[in-house]
Write a protein that holds these residues in place. Structure first.
Motif, PDB file in Angstrom:
ATOM      1  N   VAL A   1      34.766  22.636  21.085  1.00  0.00           N
ATOM      2  CA  VAL A   1      36.006  21.937  21.423  1.00  0.00           C
ATOM      3  C   VAL A   1      36.286  22.191  22.896  1.00  0.00           C
ATOM      4  O   VAL A   1      36.481  23.333  23.304  1.00  0.00           O
ATOM      5  CB  VAL A   1      37.199  22.426  20.562  1.00  0.00           C
TER       6      VAL A   1
ATOM      7  N   ILE B   1      33.706  17.930  20.736  1.00  0.00           N
ATOM      8  CA  ILE B   1      34.861  17.036  20.769  1.00  0.00           C
ATOM      9  C   ILE B   1      35.813  17.511  21.858  1.00  0.00           C
ATOM     10  O   ILE B   1      35.763  18.669  22.276  1.00  0.00           O
ATOM     11  CB  ILE B   1      35.586  16.984  19.404  1.00  0.00           C
ATOM     12  N   ASP B   2      36.658  16.615  22.316  1.00  0.00           N
ATOM     13  CA  ASP B   2      37.579  16.972  23.393  1.00  0.00           C
ATOM     14  C   ASP B   2      38.719  17.850  22.912  1.00  0.00           C
ATOM     15  O   ASP B   2      39.205  18.715  23.640  1.00  0.00           O
ATOM     16  CB  ASP B   2      38.148  15.710  24.044  1.00  0.00           C
ATOM     17  N   ASP B   3      39.182  17.609  21.675  1.00  0.00           N
ATOM     18  CA  ASP B   3      40.313  18.355  21.129  1.00  0.00           C
ATOM     19  C   ASP B   3      40.307  18.186  19.616  1.00  0.00           C
ATOM     20  O   ASP B   3      39.360  17.621  19.047  1.00  0.00           O
ATOM     21  CB  ASP B   3      41.640  17.886  21.748  1.00  0.00           C
TER      22      ASP B   3
ATOM     23  N   ARG C   1      37.855  13.130  12.040  1.00  0.00           N
ATOM     24  CA  ARG C   1      36.623  13.375  12.773  1.00  0.00           C
ATOM     25  C   ARG C   1      36.179  14.827  12.621  1.00  0.00           C
ATOM     26  O   ARG C   1      34.982  15.109  12.465  1.00  0.00           O
ATOM     27  CB  ARG C   1      36.816  13.025  14.251  1.00  0.00           C
ATOM     28  N   VAL C   2      37.129  15.745  12.659  1.00  0.00           N
ATOM     29  CA  VAL C   2      36.803  17.158  12.468  1.00  0.00           C
ATOM     30  C   VAL C   2      36.139  17.356  11.098  1.00  0.00           C
ATOM     31  O   VAL C   2      35.105  18.036  10.993  1.00  0.00           O
ATOM     32  CB  VAL C   2      38.057  18.033  12.599  1.00  0.00           C
TER      33      VAL C   2
ATOM     34  N   ASP D   1      42.010  14.517  16.041  1.00  0.00           N
ATOM     35  CA  ASP D   1      41.534  13.580  15.018  1.00  0.00           C
ATOM     36  C   ASP D   1      41.007  14.381  13.833  1.00  0.00           C
ATOM     37  O   ASP D   1      39.813  14.692  13.773  1.00  0.00           O
ATOM     38  CB  ASP D   1      40.440  12.677  15.597  1.00  0.00           C
TER      39      ASP D   1
ATOM     40  N   LEU E   1      32.529  16.027  11.042  1.00  0.00           N
ATOM     41  CA  LEU E   1      31.587  16.882  11.738  1.00  0.00           C
ATOM     42  C   LEU E   1      31.304  18.165  10.974  1.00  0.00           C
ATOM     43  O   LEU E   1      30.180  18.676  10.984  1.00  0.00           O
ATOM     44  CB  LEU E   1      32.110  17.214  13.144  1.00  0.00           C
TER      45      LEU E   1
ATOM     46  N   SER F   1      38.586  22.377  24.872  1.00  0.00           N
ATOM     47  CA  SER F   1      40.020  22.611  25.095  1.00  0.00           C
ATOM     48  C   SER F   1      40.270  23.876  25.898  1.00  0.00           C
ATOM     49  O   SER F   1      41.418  24.202  26.206  1.00  0.00           O
ATOM     50  CB  SER F   1      40.739  22.719  23.746  1.00  0.00           C
TER      51      SER F   1
ATOM     52  N   ILE G   1      30.768  23.474  16.223  1.00  0.00           N
ATOM     53  CA  ILE G   1      31.512  22.341  16.778  1.00  0.00           C
ATOM     54  C   ILE G   1      32.249  22.863  17.999  1.00  0.00           C
ATOM     55  O   ILE G   1      33.163  23.681  17.885  1.00  0.00           O
ATOM     56  CB  ILE G   1      32.509  21.761  15.758  1.00  0.00           C
TER      57      ILE G   1
ATOM     58  N   ALA H   1      32.927  19.941  28.156  1.00  0.00           N
ATOM     59  CA  ALA H   1      32.210  19.401  27.006  1.00  0.00           C
ATOM     60  C   ALA H   1      30.706  19.388  27.229  1.00  0.00           C
ATOM     61  O   ALA H   1      29.923  19.785  26.352  1.00  0.00           O
ATOM     62  CB  ALA H   1      32.722  17.991  26.697  1.00  0.00           C
TER      63      ALA H   1
ATOM     64  N   HIS I   1      27.845  19.729  17.838  1.00  0.00           N
ATOM     65  CA  HIS I   1      28.723  18.606  18.147  1.00  0.00           C
ATOM     66  C   HIS I   1      29.769  19.089  19.134  1.00  0.00           C
ATOM     67  O   HIS I   1      30.105  20.275  19.155  1.00  0.00           O
ATOM     68  CB  HIS I   1      29.428  18.070  16.895  1.00  0.00           C
TER      69      HIS I   1
END
Length: 228
Positions: free
Chosen positions: A195, A214-216, A222-223, A219, A226, A197, A193, A202, A212
């Protein structure tokens, strides 16, 4: 069960310029002169690799002999600069909440895979109050092997011994921010996953092969989705 291996720097916390301060200080102590070139930020390479690059970039002869002397001094120097770490560093957005959500799930085994030496990793995690969210002895650290993909199997073996459950690519997840995190998973045997950050965008994490992105970490639900 799923083994969740967190990266540290720029995923869970940001150390500011403390690592570079430590490299600079230890280089001068061991080599006897200041370093004019320092490791690039946010690359995710292991500390032993970064030290060798630092020595080579600064024209130090006998890298094979000098590098272990530098590496051995890094954790103590980081500990001396804990005040700077706390002053200039910070937790990444959502890190505590995401860690807590993973820790609270009995089917997840949270630990670490990192380019940090284990002692350096423990100093950083303790400074920001993250130790209790992780099974630190089960992780893979640069002090185990300077080749980062090898750390996945090390962590999987430790987790299997501790929990009596085998861990493979199918039930191991790395959460990290850099190309090295993606490479570690793809070559070492874990899903990833990404991130966004850190210093890697991304779309670049996705193109590198993250399963996958994610932006950060803001959530936690959501983590968890995934990870599963």
């Amino acid at each position: 069960m799923i083994l969740v291996l967190w990266d540290i720097d720029r995923t869970l916390l940001y150390a500011g310029d403390t690592d570079r301060l430590v490299y600079r200080e230890v280089f001068r102590t061991v080599v006897g002169r200041p370093a004019t070139k320092l490791p690039a930020k946010g690359t995710g390479v292991t500390m032993p690799v970064a030290v060798r690059e630092l020595l080579a970039a600064n024209g130090v002869p006998e890298v094979d002999r000098v590098a272990p002397l530098v590496v051995a001094r890094l954790p103590a120097a980081l500990r001396r600069h804990r005040a700077e770490l706390l002053r200039d560093g910070h937790l990444m957005p959502g890190a505590v909440e995401a860690l807590a959500a993973v820790r609270a799930d009995a089917d997840l085994v949270p630990s670490i895979v990192t380019g940090n030496l284990r002692e350096s990793a423990e100093i950083k995690l303790a400074a920001f109050g993250l130790t209790d969210y992780l099974e630190i002895p089960l992780g893979g650290y640069a002090s185990d092997d300077p080749h980062r993909p090898a750390l996945v199997r090390i962590a999987q073996d430790r987790a299997e011994r501790a929990h009596g459950h085998p861990f493979t690519r199918a039930n191991t997840v790395i959460i990290g921010d850099s190309f090295q995190d993606v490479r570690t998973g793809r070559e070492g045997g874990a899903r990833v996953i990404g991130v966004a950050s850190g210093t890697t965008a991304a779309e670049d994490l996705a193109e590198a092969g993250a399963d996958h992105v994610i932006d950060d970490l803001t959530d936690p639900r959501r983590v968890l989705e995934l990870i599963r």
